[in-house]
Scaffold this active site. Structure first.
Site, PDB file in Angstrom:
ATOM      1  N   GLY A  45       0.862  -1.175   0.000  1.00  0.00           N
ATOM      2  CA  GLY A  45       0.000   0.000   0.000  1.00  0.00           C
ATOM      3  C   GLY A  45       0.903   1.231   0.000  1.00  0.00           C
ATOM      4  O   GLY A  45       1.851   1.306   0.800  1.00  0.00           O
ATOM      5  N   ARG A  87      10.313  -1.041  -4.310  1.00  0.00           N
ATOM      6  CA  ARG A  87       9.141  -1.139  -5.202  1.00  0.00           C
ATOM      7  C   ARG A  87       9.076   0.155  -6.033  1.00  0.00           C
ATOM      8  O   ARG A  87       9.175   1.244  -5.472  1.00  0.00           O
ATOM      9  CB  ARG A  87       7.835  -1.341  -4.403  1.00  0.00           C
ATOM     10  CG  ARG A  87       7.800  -2.717  -3.724  1.00  0.00           C
ATOM     11  CD  ARG A  87       6.413  -3.066  -3.226  1.00  0.00           C
ATOM     12  NE  ARG A  87       5.534  -3.428  -4.317  1.00  0.00           N
ATOM     13  CZ  ARG A  87       4.207  -3.596  -4.149  1.00  0.00           C
ATOM     14  NH1 ARG A  87       3.646  -3.400  -2.976  1.00  0.00           N
ATOM     15  NH2 ARG A  87       3.454  -3.940  -5.175  1.00  0.00           N
ATOM     16  N   ASP A 235      -1.412   4.736  -6.463  1.00  0.00           N
ATOM     17  CA  ASP A 235       0.019   4.569  -6.171  1.00  0.00           C
ATOM     18  C   ASP A 235       0.850   5.729  -6.702  1.00  0.00           C
ATOM     19  O   ASP A 235       1.917   6.040  -6.176  1.00  0.00           O
ATOM     20  CB  ASP A 235       0.530   3.255  -6.748  1.00  0.00           C
ATOM     21  CG  ASP A 235       0.023   2.097  -5.908  1.00  0.00           C
ATOM     22  OD1 ASP A 235      -1.098   1.628  -6.155  1.00  0.00           O
ATOM     23  OD2 ASP A 235       0.732   1.716  -4.961  1.00  0.00           O
ATOM     24  N   ASN A 245      -2.716   2.581 -10.303  1.00  0.00           N
ATOM     25  CA  ASN A 245      -3.207   1.854  -9.122  1.00  0.00           C
ATOM     26  C   ASN A 245      -3.180   0.367  -9.464  1.00  0.00           C
ATOM     27  O   ASN A 245      -2.805  -0.027 -10.582  1.00  0.00           O
ATOM     28  CB  ASN A 245      -4.613   2.333  -8.744  1.00  0.00           C
ATOM     29  CG  ASN A 245      -5.061   1.784  -7.389  1.00  0.00           C
ATOM     30  OD1 ASN A 245      -4.309   1.860  -6.414  1.00  0.00           O
ATOM     31  ND2 ASN A 245      -6.237   1.221  -7.317  1.00  0.00           N
ATOM     32  N   LYS A 246      -3.583  -0.447  -8.524  1.00  0.00           N
ATOM     33  CA  LYS A 246      -3.529  -1.902  -8.679  1.00  0.00           C
ATOM     34  C   LYS A 246      -4.103  -2.368 -10.021  1.00  0.00           C
ATOM     35  O   LYS A 246      -5.136  -1.865 -10.460  1.00  0.00           O
ATOM     36  CB  LYS A 246      -4.296  -2.535  -7.508  1.00  0.00           C
ATOM     37  CG  LYS A 246      -4.356  -4.049  -7.500  1.00  0.00           C
ATOM     38  CD  LYS A 246      -2.989  -4.698  -7.614  1.00  0.00           C
ATOM     39  CE  LYS A 246      -2.026  -4.234  -6.554  1.00  0.00           C
ATOM     40  NZ  LYS A 246      -0.617  -4.623  -6.839  1.00  0.00           N
TER      41      LYS A 246
HETATM   42  O1  MRU Z   1       0.697  -4.038  -4.522  1.00  0.00           O
HETATM   43  P1  MRU Z   1       0.042  -3.274  -3.420  1.00  0.00           P
HETATM   44  O2  MRU Z   1      -0.810  -4.101  -2.543  1.00  0.00           O
HETATM   45  O3  MRU Z   1       1.043  -2.446  -2.660  1.00  0.00           O
HETATM   46  O4  MRU Z   1      -0.914  -2.256  -4.178  1.00  0.00           O
HETATM   47  C1  MRU Z   1      -1.651  -1.342  -3.407  1.00  0.00           C
HETATM   48  C2  MRU Z   1      -2.574  -0.513  -4.211  1.00  0.00           C
HETATM   49  O5  MRU Z   1      -2.617  -0.566  -5.419  1.00  0.00           O
HETATM   50  C3  MRU Z   1      -3.407   0.489  -3.442  1.00  0.00           C
HETATM   51  O6  MRU Z   1      -4.638   0.693  -4.068  1.00  0.00           O
HETATM   52  C4  MRU Z   1      -2.649   1.823  -3.373  1.00  0.00           C
HETATM   53  O7  MRU Z   1      -1.359   1.629  -2.897  1.00  0.00           O
HETATM   54  C5  MRU Z   1      -3.346   2.810  -2.534  1.00  0.00           C
HETATM   55  S1  MRU Z   1      -3.288   2.412  -0.819  1.00  0.00           S
HETATM   56  C6  MRU Z   1      -3.964   3.662   0.057  1.00  0.00           C
END
Ligand code: MRU
Length: 350
Positions: A45, A87, A235, A245-246
């Site tokens: 996140g 990351r 992100d 985003n994801k």
């Molecule tokens: O791969 P992750 O679990 O780190 O991805 C997280 C996301 O895509 C969230 O939607 C994003 O970081 C926003 S969290 C407030």
């Protein structure tokens, strides 16, 4: 829930890889292990990995506190590079590390040991600010959630993805706190299952009604009028409002547009990267193929099969109804709107 804590010079993280089956906390006193925890998704996140990286810098400074000034700063630069490399997509990580380095460099005339103390205070400040910022995002966003709303979310943009409260789920929390009834549909979010494992876990702990669906069901639910709006986190947001985003977020935005449903993104200033003109420039992390070929350690795809596993996608700004920030809501974001919004908020986020 305190998934990120700093106690007696130790960083304590809830191991999100094991949720919801096991609730185990891991302890970190070495920045290298912190970088590894980010890479391996013990913590994930965007805002959460930013805050954790800040504590990583504080741990590095503590390790270097007896060194001479030159060695202190070169050691700190090495830790910064190692943490930032963990990351690539979420800009909050680089943002937090850069903020820590800037504070260190500003302490002219201080000894490494004094700077180390100041850096720990700064990391705690970043963590505290994240909680406060999320509450503000939640309160602005709650106005957009009608009573009895059926809300679809993707991945986990909740308390687990931040230091507390969450961005997209913070909006849901604030709407519930304001007395509204909200039903959340959580995409399971293949391949890492942040939705069915993490969003479902944290909402059900607070008795907020949550129903999980497989990612490929969203369009059908929208057609059945089971969804009133979509809200997700981010992100990285480019200067023109394009949102990384994801993976799967873009598909949801297209589906929302096809069904005339509002599509909201909730994100703090630390997620904006105004150095990038558009989302085309956002680096997209690719993760290992076992996330696709295996399920809980068991192979589910044929040996030797080709795999492509991008962890994020970019949703063009024209699909967004609004971005909800700690300073207010930016409707139908464009480069010009973002520029004047940041100028008015008195915030230099470049
Ligand atoms: O791969 P992750 O679990 O780190 O991805 C997280 C996301 O895509 C969230 O939607 C994003 O970081 C926003 S969290 C407030």
């Amino acid at each position: 829930m305190d998934s990120i804590r700093f106690e007696k010079n130790i960083l304590v993280l809830l191991d999100q890889r094991l949720l919801p089956i096991e609730e185990i906390y891991l302890e970190y006193s070495d920045w290298r292990m912190v970088a590894n925890a980010i890479k391996e998704m013990v913590v994930r996140g965007a805002p959460a990995i930013g805050a954790v990286a800040a504590f990583g810098i504080a741990l590095a400074a503590d390790e270097l506190k007896d060194a001479d000034t030159a060695s202190f700063f070169s050691g700190l630069a090495m830790a910064a590079a190692g943490l930032k490399a963990a990351r690539p997509t979420a800009v909050n990580l680089a943002w937090a590390v850069e903020r820590m380095l800037k504070v260190a460099k500003n302490q002219i005339g201080c000894s490494p040991s004094q700077i180390a103390e100041i850096l720990l205070t700064e990391a705690k400040q970043i963590a505290q600010e994240d909680r406060e910022v999320n509450k503000k995002i939640g309160d602005f966003g709650a106005e957009l959630i009608p009573d009895n709303a059926k809300v679809l979310t993707h991945c986990n943009a909740g308390a687990l993805a931040t230091v507390g409260y969450g961005t997209a789920l913070g909006v849901v929390r604030s709407a519930v706190a304001a007395g509204k009834k909200v039903i959340v549909y959580a995409d399971e979010t293949r391949p890492y299952l942040q939705g069915s494992r993490l969003t479902a876990w944290e909402l059900s702990r607070e008795n907020i009604p949550v129903t999980i669906i497989a990612d490929n069901m969203a369009g059908y639910l929208m057609k059945q009028k089971k969804i009133d709006l979509v809200i997700v986190g981010a992100d990285r947001i480019a200067a023109n409002g394009d949102v990384a985003n994801k993976i799967g977020t873009y598909s949801l935005a297209v589906l929302a547009a096809a069904h005339q449903l509002p599509f909201y993104v909730a994100a703090p200033f630390s997620t904006f990267d105004l150095t990038l003109k558009t989302g085309e420039e956002i680096p997209i992390e690719e993760r290992c193929e076992t996330e696709l070929t295996h399920f809980y350690g068991k192979r589910i795809a044929p040996e030797g099969i080709g795999c492509y596993n991008p962890s994020f996608d970019v949703t063009p700004a024209n699909y967004l109804t609004a971005i909800i920030t700690e300073a207010g809501i930016i409707y139908q974001p464009t480069t010009e709107k973002l520029q004047s919004f940041f100028k008015e908020a008195g915030h230099d986020r470049r």
